[in-house]
Design an enzyme around this catalytic site. Structure first.
Site, PDB file in Angstrom:
ATOM      1  N   TYR A  64       0.838  -1.212   0.000  1.00  0.00           N
ATOM      2  CA  TYR A  64       0.000   0.000   0.000  1.00  0.00           C
ATOM      3  C   TYR A  64       0.869   1.257   0.000  1.00  0.00           C
ATOM      4  O   TYR A  64       0.682   2.171  -0.801  1.00  0.00           O
ATOM      5  CB  TYR A  64      -0.918  -0.013   1.221  1.00  0.00           C
ATOM      6  CG  TYR A  64      -1.578   1.327   1.505  1.00  0.00           C
ATOM      7  CD1 TYR A  64      -2.585   1.830   0.680  1.00  0.00           C
ATOM      8  CD2 TYR A  64      -1.185   2.098   2.606  1.00  0.00           C
ATOM      9  CE1 TYR A  64      -3.169   3.060   0.948  1.00  0.00           C
ATOM     10  CE2 TYR A  64      -1.772   3.322   2.883  1.00  0.00           C
ATOM     11  CZ  TYR A  64      -2.771   3.799   2.048  1.00  0.00           C
ATOM     12  OH  TYR A  64      -3.348   5.014   2.298  1.00  0.00           O
TER      13      TYR A  64
HETATM   14  P1  NAD Z   1     -12.238   5.275   1.607  1.00  0.00           P
HETATM   15  O1  NAD Z   1     -12.023   3.884   1.145  1.00  0.00           O
HETATM   16  O2  NAD Z   1     -13.315   5.509   2.599  1.00  0.00           O
HETATM   17  O3  NAD Z   1     -12.475   6.237   0.360  1.00  0.00           O
HETATM   18  C1  NAD Z   1     -11.825   6.055  -0.889  1.00  0.00           C
HETATM   19  C2  NAD Z   1     -12.888   6.088  -1.979  1.00  0.00           C
HETATM   20  O4  NAD Z   1     -12.225   6.000  -3.259  1.00  0.00           O
HETATM   21  C3  NAD Z   1     -13.885   4.936  -1.909  1.00  0.00           C
HETATM   22  O5  NAD Z   1     -15.224   5.440  -1.780  1.00  0.00           O
HETATM   23  C4  NAD Z   1     -13.685   4.179  -3.216  1.00  0.00           C
HETATM   24  O6  NAD Z   1     -14.879   3.654  -3.780  1.00  0.00           O
HETATM   25  C5  NAD Z   1     -13.082   5.257  -4.111  1.00  0.00           C
HETATM   26  N1  NAD Z   1     -12.273   4.681  -5.202  1.00  0.00           N
HETATM   27  C6  NAD Z   1     -11.230   3.821  -5.064  1.00  0.00           C
HETATM   28  N2  NAD Z   1     -10.749   3.499  -6.278  1.00  0.00           N
HETATM   29  C7  NAD Z   1     -11.497   4.164  -7.197  1.00  0.00           C
HETATM   30  C8  NAD Z   1     -11.477   4.221  -8.612  1.00  0.00           C
HETATM   31  N3  NAD Z   1     -10.603   3.497  -9.337  1.00  0.00           N
HETATM   32  N4  NAD Z   1     -12.381   5.022  -9.251  1.00  0.00           N
HETATM   33  C9  NAD Z   1     -13.288   5.726  -8.524  1.00  0.00           C
HETATM   34  N5  NAD Z   1     -13.364   5.696  -7.173  1.00  0.00           N
HETATM   35  C10 NAD Z   1     -12.470   4.917  -6.523  1.00  0.00           C
HETATM   36  O7  NAD Z   1     -10.822   5.817   2.185  1.00  0.00           O
HETATM   37  P2  NAD Z   1     -10.490   7.086   3.086  1.00  0.00           P
HETATM   38  O8  NAD Z   1     -10.091   6.602   4.415  1.00  0.00           O
HETATM   39  O9  NAD Z   1     -11.573   8.115   2.943  1.00  0.00           O
HETATM   40  O10 NAD Z   1      -9.169   7.597   2.362  1.00  0.00           O
HETATM   41  C11 NAD Z   1      -9.201   8.624   1.374  1.00  0.00           C
HETATM   42  C12 NAD Z   1      -7.789   8.870   0.867  1.00  0.00           C
HETATM   43  O11 NAD Z   1      -6.930   9.265   1.937  1.00  0.00           O
HETATM   44  C13 NAD Z   1      -7.114   7.658   0.226  1.00  0.00           C
HETATM   45  O12 NAD Z   1      -6.351   8.125  -0.864  1.00  0.00           O
HETATM   46  C14 NAD Z   1      -6.208   7.122   1.314  1.00  0.00           C
HETATM   47  O13 NAD Z   1      -5.109   6.425   0.775  1.00  0.00           O
HETATM   48  C15 NAD Z   1      -5.783   8.419   1.974  1.00  0.00           C
HETATM   49  N6  NAD Z   1      -5.393   8.263   3.380  1.00  0.00           N
HETATM   50  C16 NAD Z   1      -6.315   7.888   4.306  1.00  0.00           C
HETATM   51  C17 NAD Z   1      -5.944   7.799   5.636  1.00  0.00           C
HETATM   52  C18 NAD Z   1      -6.905   7.385   6.710  1.00  0.00           C
HETATM   53  O14 NAD Z   1      -6.460   7.233   7.862  1.00  0.00           O
HETATM   54  N7  NAD Z   1      -8.198   7.220   6.410  1.00  0.00           N
HETATM   55  C19 NAD Z   1      -4.623   8.094   6.020  1.00  0.00           C
HETATM   56  C20 NAD Z   1      -3.706   8.428   5.032  1.00  0.00           C
HETATM   57  C21 NAD Z   1      -4.105   8.540   3.714  1.00  0.00           C
HETATM   58  C1  UGA Z   2      -4.252   4.133   8.499  1.00  0.00           C
HETATM   59  C2  UGA Z   2      -5.115   4.045   7.231  1.00  0.00           C
HETATM   60  O1  UGA Z   2      -5.881   2.844   7.221  1.00  0.00           O
HETATM   61  C3  UGA Z   2      -4.292   4.113   5.986  1.00  0.00           C
HETATM   62  O2  UGA Z   2      -5.150   4.292   4.881  1.00  0.00           O
HETATM   63  C4  UGA Z   2      -3.366   5.263   6.087  1.00  0.00           C
HETATM   64  O3  UGA Z   2      -2.608   5.407   4.940  1.00  0.00           O
HETATM   65  C5  UGA Z   2      -2.496   5.158   7.311  1.00  0.00           C
HETATM   66  O4  UGA Z   2      -3.357   5.193   8.450  1.00  0.00           O
HETATM   67  C6  UGA Z   2      -1.558   6.309   7.463  1.00  0.00           C
HETATM   68  O5  UGA Z   2      -1.318   6.754   8.590  1.00  0.00           O
HETATM   69  O6  UGA Z   2      -1.012   6.773   6.462  1.00  0.00           O
HETATM   70  P1  UGA Z   2      -3.273   2.385  10.160  1.00  0.00           P
HETATM   71  O7  UGA Z   2      -2.361   3.255  10.960  1.00  0.00           O
HETATM   72  O8  UGA Z   2      -2.909   0.947  10.012  1.00  0.00           O
HETATM   73  O9  UGA Z   2      -3.507   2.927   8.694  1.00  0.00           O
HETATM   74  O10 UGA Z   2      -4.712   2.583  10.816  1.00  0.00           O
HETATM   75  P2  UGA Z   2      -5.642   1.656  11.700  1.00  0.00           P
HETATM   76  O11 UGA Z   2      -6.282   0.595  10.897  1.00  0.00           O
HETATM   77  O12 UGA Z   2      -6.538   2.556  12.448  1.00  0.00           O
HETATM   78  O13 UGA Z   2      -4.616   0.928  12.694  1.00  0.00           O
HETATM   79  C7  UGA Z   2      -3.964   1.605  13.752  1.00  0.00           C
HETATM   80  C8  UGA Z   2      -3.212   0.583  14.587  1.00  0.00           C
HETATM   81  O14 UGA Z   2      -4.164  -0.275  15.221  1.00  0.00           O
HETATM   82  C9  UGA Z   2      -2.291  -0.329  13.771  1.00  0.00           C
HETATM   83  O15 UGA Z   2      -1.105  -0.548  14.471  1.00  0.00           O
HETATM   84  C10 UGA Z   2      -3.066  -1.634  13.653  1.00  0.00           C
HETATM   85  O16 UGA Z   2      -2.250  -2.771  13.597  1.00  0.00           O
HETATM   86  C11 UGA Z   2      -3.871  -1.632  14.931  1.00  0.00           C
HETATM   87  N1  UGA Z   2      -5.135  -2.379  14.778  1.00  0.00           N
HETATM   88  C12 UGA Z   2      -5.975  -2.135  13.738  1.00  0.00           C
HETATM   89  C13 UGA Z   2      -5.454  -3.322  15.723  1.00  0.00           C
HETATM   90  O17 UGA Z   2      -4.684  -3.572  16.670  1.00  0.00           O
HETATM   91  N2  UGA Z   2      -6.628  -4.006  15.597  1.00  0.00           N
HETATM   92  C14 UGA Z   2      -7.506  -3.777  14.569  1.00  0.00           C
HETATM   93  O18 UGA Z   2      -8.561  -4.430  14.506  1.00  0.00           O
HETATM   94  C15 UGA Z   2      -7.162  -2.809  13.635  1.00  0.00           C
END
Ligand code: NAD
Ligand code: UGA
Length: 342
Positions: A160
């Site tokens: 990822y």
């Molecule tokens: P999410 O999965 O809720 O939203 C992503 C959306 O993109 C989904 O609704 C999905 O259907 C759409 N999508 C994916 N591929 C597509 C495609 N080919 N065409 C059209 N639509 C498409 O995820 P999120 O948590 O809202 O994350 C949004 C963005 O932020 C992502 O780029 C993710 O990598 C980034 N990000 C999220 C986090 C986090 O903690 N949530 C942290 C760091 C980065």
């Molecule tokens: C999150 C988002 O899912 C990614 O899209 C994003 O890119 C990333 O943050 C980021 O910081 O860039 P992550 O930190 O793995 O990734 O987020 P969580 O799924 O909330 O996990 C946080 C921590 O909790 C991780 O260490 C994970 O291993 C742990 N975890 C998660 C558990 O212990 N149990 C669970 O059921 C889920």
């Protein structure tokens, strides 16, 4: 939204990809609330083609259903003042087994969108990047020493993270083209939480499990540190980054104050008055031990710093989840739960 941000300067017409996702929905709401017209694109089944008219105090929404890799983007991008590219497959852990889909959504889709942006003469793309491009740090001291800074050589530890780094570099390569009028801001979000958080993420799972009396799996010993940043702060950063002016940039969006998974467990117990049933198991491959944002650049260049502390943000997410678990909220919760893997 925050009300104190003059969203996007004078651009009142934007495209948001991933508009039906967790962060996308919040962004679309904030933009429309500030009178900005939005074309939202998403491939989710529940994101139907439809239009919602502009009102006196809310911008127009055109919700377009489709996959960025296959759809015709030219007409959708025409006249857009900015494009917010949030669409991606976001989970860290499933990226070992679903790599072709990650390549499709995170790399190919980004390349197709950027090509169309250059052709349409789009001036600004704000791209959702991730702290997972860094690959980890050894630990942070009280003063933030050891936090991840944008000048650090990226070294992702999951497929990822590799695809997010590829997307970020692709966008910057497009912006460097002589024939492109494009500036790119790549925002490296740290772990984002808040109402509507993806159901595969830790805080979302923890709150649901605690409120329903189900067990919560902890991957590892719970001492891993995460820089949890509230979605309203992330949306404010996106809006600041979408403003006209400034060149291309990479910016961390986090709080600079990481906490352990065990601390979040304890705080959730305190705020709900219920004891989470934590079951400790093996750490997951590719999960980094520490994420911690150096927030200096975002403060200097965007005027951004986070405003929501974990206690306040967690309280709001607990309340939101209570609502979603109640019978009337069940359908909304199902909608939110669709399409995210774990
Ligand atoms: P999410 O999965 O809720 O939203 C992503 C959306 O993109 C989904 O609704 C999905 O259907 C759409 N999508 C994916 N591929 C597509 C495609 N080919 N065409 C059209 N639509 C498409 O995820 P999120 O948590 O809202 O994350 C949004 C963005 O932020 C992502 O780029 C993710 O990598 C980034 N990000 C999220 C986090 C986090 O903690 N949530 C942290 C760091 C980065
Ligand atoms: C999150 C988002 O899912 C990614 O899209 C994003 O890119 C990333 O943050 C980021 O910081 O860039 P992550 O930190 O793995 O990734 O987020 P969580 O799924 O909330 O996990 C946080 C921590 O909790 C991780 O260490 C994970 O291993 C742990 N975890 C998660 C558990 O212990 N149990 C669970 O059921 C889920």
């Amino acid at each position: 939204m925050s009300g104190d941000v003059e969203v996007l300067g004078r651009s009142r017409n934007v495209v948001v990809t991933g508009a039906a996702g967790f962060i996308g929905r919040h962004l679309v709401e904030a933009l429309r609330g500030d009178g900005v017209d939005v074309v939202g694109i998403d491939r989710r089944d529940n994101w139907n083609d439809r239009e919602i008219e502009r009102t006196e105090d809310r911008g127009y929404l055109r919700a377009v259903h489709g996959d960025l890799v296959h759809m015709d983007l030219a007409a959708l991008l025409r006249g857009a003042g900015a494009v917010f590219h949030l669409a991606a497959l976001p989970g860290v852990r499933p990226s070992w087994t679903r790599f072709p889909e990650y390549l499709h959504c995170n790399v190919l889709a980004t390349q197709r969108l950027l090509e169309a942006c250059v052709r349409a003469g789009v001036g600004r793309v704000v791209l959702a990047s991730s702290s997972s491009v860094y690959g980890g740090t050894t630990g942070v001291g009280e003063s933030g020493v050891g936090a991840m800074g944008e000048e650090q050589v990226p070294c992702p530890l999951s497929p990822y993270g590799v695809t997010k780094l590829a997307a970020e570099r692709l966008a910057l390569a497009f912006a460097a083209r002589d024939d492109a009028a494009l500036a790119v801001r790549a925002l490296r979000f740290f772990t984002v939480y808040g109402p509507g958080q993806r159901p595969d993420m830790f805080i979302s799972r923890l709150i649901r499990a605690t409120l329903t009396g189900a067990p919560i799996q902890i991957y590892g010993d719970g001492t891993q540190l995460r820089d949890f940043v509230h979605v309203s702060d992330v949306v404010r950063a996106l809006c600041l980054a979408g403003r006209a002016g400034g060149g291309s940039d990479v910016l961390n969006i986090g709080t600079g104050s990481p906490v352990t998974v065990n601390e979040v467990l304890a705080l959730t117990g305190e705020l709900t008055g219920l004891a989470p049933d934590a079951r400790y198991g093996p750490a997951r491959i590719g999960d980094v031990g520490v994420t911690a944002a150096d927030t200096t650049r975002a403060r200097d260049r965007l005027g951004f710093s986070s405003a929501v502390d974990l206690r306040t943000g967690l309280t709001a997410q607990i309340e939101w989840t209570r609502g979603a678990l109640a019978p009337a909220g069940a359908q909304a919760a199902l909608d939110t739960a669709s399409a995210s893997g774990s």
